[in-house]
Scaffold this motif. Sequence first.
Motif, PDB file in Angstrom:
ATOM      1  N   MET A   1      -5.574  37.431   6.709  1.00 29.94           N
ATOM      2  CA  MET A   1      -4.575  38.086   7.402  1.00 29.94           C
ATOM      3  C   MET A   1      -4.693  39.768   7.146  1.00 29.94           C
ATOM      4  O   MET A   1      -4.421  40.382   8.049  1.00 29.94           O
ATOM      5  CB  MET A   1      -3.057  37.912   6.761  1.00 29.94           C
ATOM      6  N   VAL A   2      -5.213  40.244   6.045  1.00 32.50           N
ATOM      7  CA  VAL A   2      -5.117  41.627   5.679  1.00 32.50           C
ATOM      8  C   VAL A   2      -6.428  42.212   6.398  1.00 32.50           C
ATOM      9  O   VAL A   2      -6.425  43.130   7.395  1.00 32.50           O
ATOM     10  CB  VAL A   2      -5.216  41.949   4.308  1.00 32.50           C
ATOM     11  N   VAL A   3      -7.638  41.291   6.396  1.00 34.29           N
ATOM     12  CA  VAL A   3      -8.569  41.779   7.129  1.00 34.29           C
ATOM     13  C   VAL A   3      -8.359  41.620   8.579  1.00 34.29           C
ATOM     14  O   VAL A   3      -8.748  42.599   9.369  1.00 34.29           O
ATOM     15  CB  VAL A   3      -9.875  40.833   6.852  1.00 34.29           C
ATOM     16  N   ALA A   4      -7.805  40.746   9.156  1.00 36.56           N
ATOM     17  CA  ALA A   4      -7.397  40.555  10.601  1.00 36.56           C
ATOM     18  C   ALA A   4      -6.478  41.836  10.994  1.00 36.56           C
ATOM     19  O   ALA A   4      -6.854  42.507  12.302  1.00 36.56           O
ATOM     20  CB  ALA A   4      -6.717  39.128  11.092  1.00 36.56           C
ATOM     21  N   LEU A   5      -5.467  42.129  10.286  1.00 39.29           N
ATOM     22  CA  LEU A   5      -4.671  43.171  10.507  1.00 39.29           C
ATOM     23  C   LEU A   5      -5.660  44.553  10.710  1.00 39.29           C
ATOM     24  O   LEU A   5      -5.336  45.284  11.521  1.00 39.29           O
ATOM     25  CB  LEU A   5      -3.567  43.431   9.610  1.00 39.29           C
ATOM     26  N   GLN A   6      -6.216  44.771   9.296  1.00 36.38           N
ATOM     27  CA  GLN A   6      -7.170  46.096   9.690  1.00 36.38           C
ATOM     28  C   GLN A   6      -8.089  46.099  10.911  1.00 36.38           C
ATOM     29  O   GLN A   6      -8.454  46.967  11.489  1.00 36.38           O
ATOM     30  CB  GLN A   6      -8.137  45.670   8.421  1.00 36.38           C
ATOM     31  N   ALA A   7      -8.491  44.728  11.271  1.00 42.49           N
ATOM     32  CA  ALA A   7      -9.086  44.914  12.419  1.00 42.49           C
ATOM     33  C   ALA A   7      -8.480  45.259  13.859  1.00 42.49           C
ATOM     34  O   ALA A   7      -8.904  46.025  14.674  1.00 42.49           O
ATOM     35  CB  ALA A   7      -9.909  43.456  12.810  1.00 42.49           C
ATOM     36  N   ALA A   8      -7.287  44.774  13.960  1.00 43.31           N
ATOM     37  CA  ALA A   8      -6.512  45.200  15.076  1.00 43.31           C
ATOM     38  C   ALA A   8      -5.979  46.838  15.008  1.00 43.31           C
ATOM     39  O   ALA A   8      -6.060  47.596  15.976  1.00 43.31           O
ATOM     40  CB  ALA A   8      -5.272  44.525  14.969  1.00 43.31           C
ATOM     41  N   PHE A   9      -5.849  47.176  13.675  1.00 45.91           N
ATOM     42  CA  PHE A   9      -5.321  48.471  13.586  1.00 45.91           C
ATOM     43  C   PHE A   9      -6.684  49.478  13.889  1.00 45.91           C
ATOM     44  O   PHE A   9      -6.565  50.580  14.663  1.00 45.91           O
ATOM     45  CB  PHE A   9      -4.746  48.890  12.325  1.00 45.91           C
ATOM     46  N   ASP A  10      -7.770  49.084  13.316  1.00 48.41           N
ATOM     47  CA  ASP A  10      -8.880  49.926  13.503  1.00 48.41           C
ATOM     48  C   ASP A  10      -9.253  49.943  15.083  1.00 48.41           C
ATOM     49  O   ASP A  10      -9.697  51.230  15.540  1.00 48.41           O
ATOM     50  CB  ASP A  10     -10.431  49.199  12.625  1.00 48.41           C
ATOM     51  N   SER A  11      -9.081  48.962  15.614  1.00 49.07           N
ATOM     52  CA  SER A  11      -9.422  48.961  17.292  1.00 49.07           C
ATOM     53  C   SER A  11      -8.579  49.783  17.866  1.00 49.07           C
ATOM     54  O   SER A  11      -8.905  50.270  18.931  1.00 49.07           O
ATOM     55  CB  SER A  11      -9.228  47.376  17.671  1.00 49.07           C
ATOM     56  N   HIS A  12      -7.328  50.119  17.438  1.00 49.50           N
ATOM     57  CA  HIS A  12      -6.588  51.202  17.870  1.00 49.50           C
ATOM     58  C   HIS A  12      -6.923  52.469  17.534  1.00 49.50           C
ATOM     59  O   HIS A  12      -7.012  53.506  18.482  1.00 49.50           O
ATOM     60  CB  HIS A  12      -5.231  50.903  17.572  1.00 49.50           C
ATOM     61  N   ASN A  13      -6.951  52.724  16.315  1.00 48.89           N
ATOM     62  CA  ASN A  13      -7.201  53.923  15.813  1.00 48.89           C
ATOM     63  C   ASN A  13      -8.662  54.562  16.310  1.00 48.89           C
ATOM     64  O   ASN A  13      -8.779  55.868  16.166  1.00 48.89           O
ATOM     65  CB  ASN A  13      -7.218  54.048  14.097  1.00 48.89           C
ATOM     66  N   TYR A  14      -9.703  53.730  16.299  1.00 46.92           N
ATOM     67  CA  TYR A  14     -10.930  54.234  16.670  1.00 46.92           C
ATOM     68  C   TYR A  14     -11.306  54.027  18.178  1.00 46.92           C
ATOM     69  O   TYR A  14     -12.408  54.328  18.477  1.00 46.92           O
ATOM     70  CB  TYR A  14     -12.002  53.390  15.928  1.00 46.92           C
ATOM     71  N   ALA A  15     -10.295  53.526  19.029  1.00 47.77           N
ATOM     72  CA  ALA A  15     -10.495  53.702  20.266  1.00 47.77           C
ATOM     73  C   ALA A  15     -11.153  54.977  20.896  1.00 47.77           C
ATOM     74  O   ALA A  15     -10.477  55.958  20.539  1.00 47.77           O
ATOM     75  CB  ALA A  15      -9.348  52.919  20.859  1.00 47.77           C
ATOM     76  N   LYS A  16     -12.077  54.776  22.024  1.00 49.70           N
ATOM     77  CA  LYS A  16     -12.494  56.205  22.712  1.00 49.70           C
ATOM     78  C   LYS A  16     -12.274  56.179  23.932  1.00 49.70           C
ATOM     79  O   LYS A  16     -12.112  55.032  24.682  1.00 49.70           O
ATOM     80  CB  LYS A  16     -14.029  56.229  22.325  1.00 49.70           C
ATOM     81  N   PRO A  17     -11.864  57.195  24.520  1.00 54.33           N
ATOM     82  CA  PRO A  17     -11.932  58.659  24.154  1.00 54.33           C
ATOM     83  C   PRO A  17     -10.908  59.065  23.270  1.00 54.33           C
ATOM     84  O   PRO A  17     -10.863  59.804  22.378  1.00 54.33           O
ATOM     85  CB  PRO A  17     -11.853  59.607  25.148  1.00 54.33           C
ATOM     86  N   THR A  18      -9.861  58.330  23.459  1.00 56.38           N
ATOM     87  CA  THR A  18      -8.546  58.706  22.522  1.00 56.38           C
ATOM     88  C   THR A  18      -7.819  57.470  21.753  1.00 56.38           C
ATOM     89  O   THR A  18      -8.044  56.363  22.473  1.00 56.38           O
ATOM     90  CB  THR A  18      -7.313  59.072  23.299  1.00 56.38           C
ATOM     91  N   ALA A  19      -7.236  57.541  20.685  1.00 57.59           N
ATOM     92  CA  ALA A  19      -6.721  56.441  20.051  1.00 57.59           C
ATOM     93  C   ALA A  19      -5.616  55.699  20.709  1.00 57.59           C
ATOM     94  O   ALA A  19      -5.002  56.421  21.603  1.00 57.59           O
ATOM     95  CB  ALA A  19      -6.221  56.863  18.672  1.00 57.59           C
ATOM     96  N   ILE A  20      -5.419  54.513  20.524  1.00 57.60           N
ATOM     97  CA  ILE A  20      -4.501  53.722  21.146  1.00 57.60           C
ATOM     98  C   ILE A  20      -3.184  53.849  20.055  1.00 57.60           C
ATOM     99  O   ILE A  20      -3.225  53.557  19.035  1.00 57.60           O
ATOM    100  CB  ILE A  20      -4.743  52.483  21.574  1.00 57.60           C
ATOM    101  N   PRO A  21      -1.919  53.953  20.565  1.00 53.35           N
ATOM    102  CA  PRO A  21      -0.950  54.013  19.805  1.00 53.35           C
ATOM    103  C   PRO A  21      -0.705  52.884  18.948  1.00 53.35           C
ATOM    104  O   PRO A  21      -1.159  51.497  19.663  1.00 53.35           O
ATOM    105  CB  PRO A  21       0.314  54.294  20.625  1.00 53.35           C
ATOM    106  N   ASN A  22      -0.205  52.470  17.816  1.00 59.78           N
ATOM    107  CA  ASN A  22       0.116  51.461  17.127  1.00 59.78           C
ATOM    108  C   ASN A  22       1.501  51.023  17.132  1.00 59.78           C
ATOM    109  O   ASN A  22       2.438  51.507  17.368  1.00 59.78           O
ATOM    110  CB  ASN A  22      -0.265  51.744  15.460  1.00 59.78           C
ATOM    111  N   MET A  23       1.641  49.707  17.146  1.00 58.68           N
ATOM    112  CA  MET A  23       3.065  49.041  17.055  1.00 58.68           C
ATOM    113  C   MET A  23       4.013  49.604  18.155  1.00 58.68           C
ATOM    114  O   MET A  23       5.113  49.883  17.965  1.00 58.68           O
ATOM    115  CB  MET A  23       3.826  49.613  15.558  1.00 58.68           C
TER     116      MET A  23
END
Length: 260
Positions: free
Chosen positions: A127-149
Amino acid sequence: MEYCTGREELIVEDDNYEDMTPHNAFELSIHNRKLFLTFFTVTQVPGIIAIILMLVWTIHYRGGFSWGETDPGHAFNWHPLLMTIGMIYLYGNGALIYRVLPPLNPEVKKKLKILHAITMGVVFVLMVVALQAAFDSHNYAKPTAIPNMYTLHSWVGLTAAILFAAQWLSGLLVFLFPVAGPSLRARLLPFHQYYGSAIFALVIASALLGLLEKALFLGIPSYKEKKGEQLMMNIMGMFIIFFSCGVTFMLSKFNKEKPM
Ligand code: HEM
Ligand code: HEM
């Protein structure tokens, strides 16, 4: 839902297991092994199919996996796959352990507790790895980050994740380590059983919301035509439902009391 009195924690199990014959072939008792194990085996089928479909979807339709900053789109794919394997399939089976292998005596019960806690520990890590994957996919999105939550899915999902972590920690403290005495343990057991099922329901709701929102985000042109990727995502959702119905049926309707 079986609202248990918690007596299981206090009862010293007897060794006379062979004598516990069910009253009839359809009796919903875990000691009616033929019927219970048939239910259990049949329930595995939709669970395994959901995982296979998730693998096919993430690899064939969504281009497989990566990790980290460079390719956040493909890093996301770990999220639904690991959630389906951990929070759905392993969680469901981990919850059923005491029914699949009925505790014959206190020693077996102790081993089952450890197995139950380890299974849920593996679910926690996935679960922790899966959550990290979702948050990373937002935070590292290009050209701009996608908001979380910002979605209902993320709110329901994070609620389930936090409650799951609390359930795991409290389970360890109360039932495995001698923090609580037998009477407190017995009083807390019905809460543990209830939240075990309630969190599972939240997980299923979250998975279905996640599948739906992803399908809408993708804007698949065939959405209204019921074919291809969209059809497969709907079918995946239905198999997740079938699996969860099987698990909750076994948890709530199969009696654990030993026949007289
Ligand atoms: C079953 C357990 C699941 C849990 C506990 C869960 C939890 C979460 C959480 C907490 C987020 C927020 C991440 C962020 O804001 O950066 C998220 C994002 C996301 N999840 Fe899940 N998820 C689950 C399953 C799924 C499944 C099966 C899919 C199907 C594709 C999915 C699709 C998504 C998508 C598209 C996002 C990004 C958009 C958003 O934040 O809602 N999730 N998930
Ligand atoms: C998030 C993690 C956990 C979840 C979701 C969970 C879920 C459940 C569920 C659904 C049940 C009811 C099973 C049934 O009715 O047959 C249960 C029972 C139980 N769990 Fe957990 N559990 C978790 C962690 C733990 C941990 C860490 C322990 C520590 C040993 C533990 C000990 C027990 C015990 C002793 C029972 C009662 C078994 C009986 O009825 O005799 N659980 N759990």
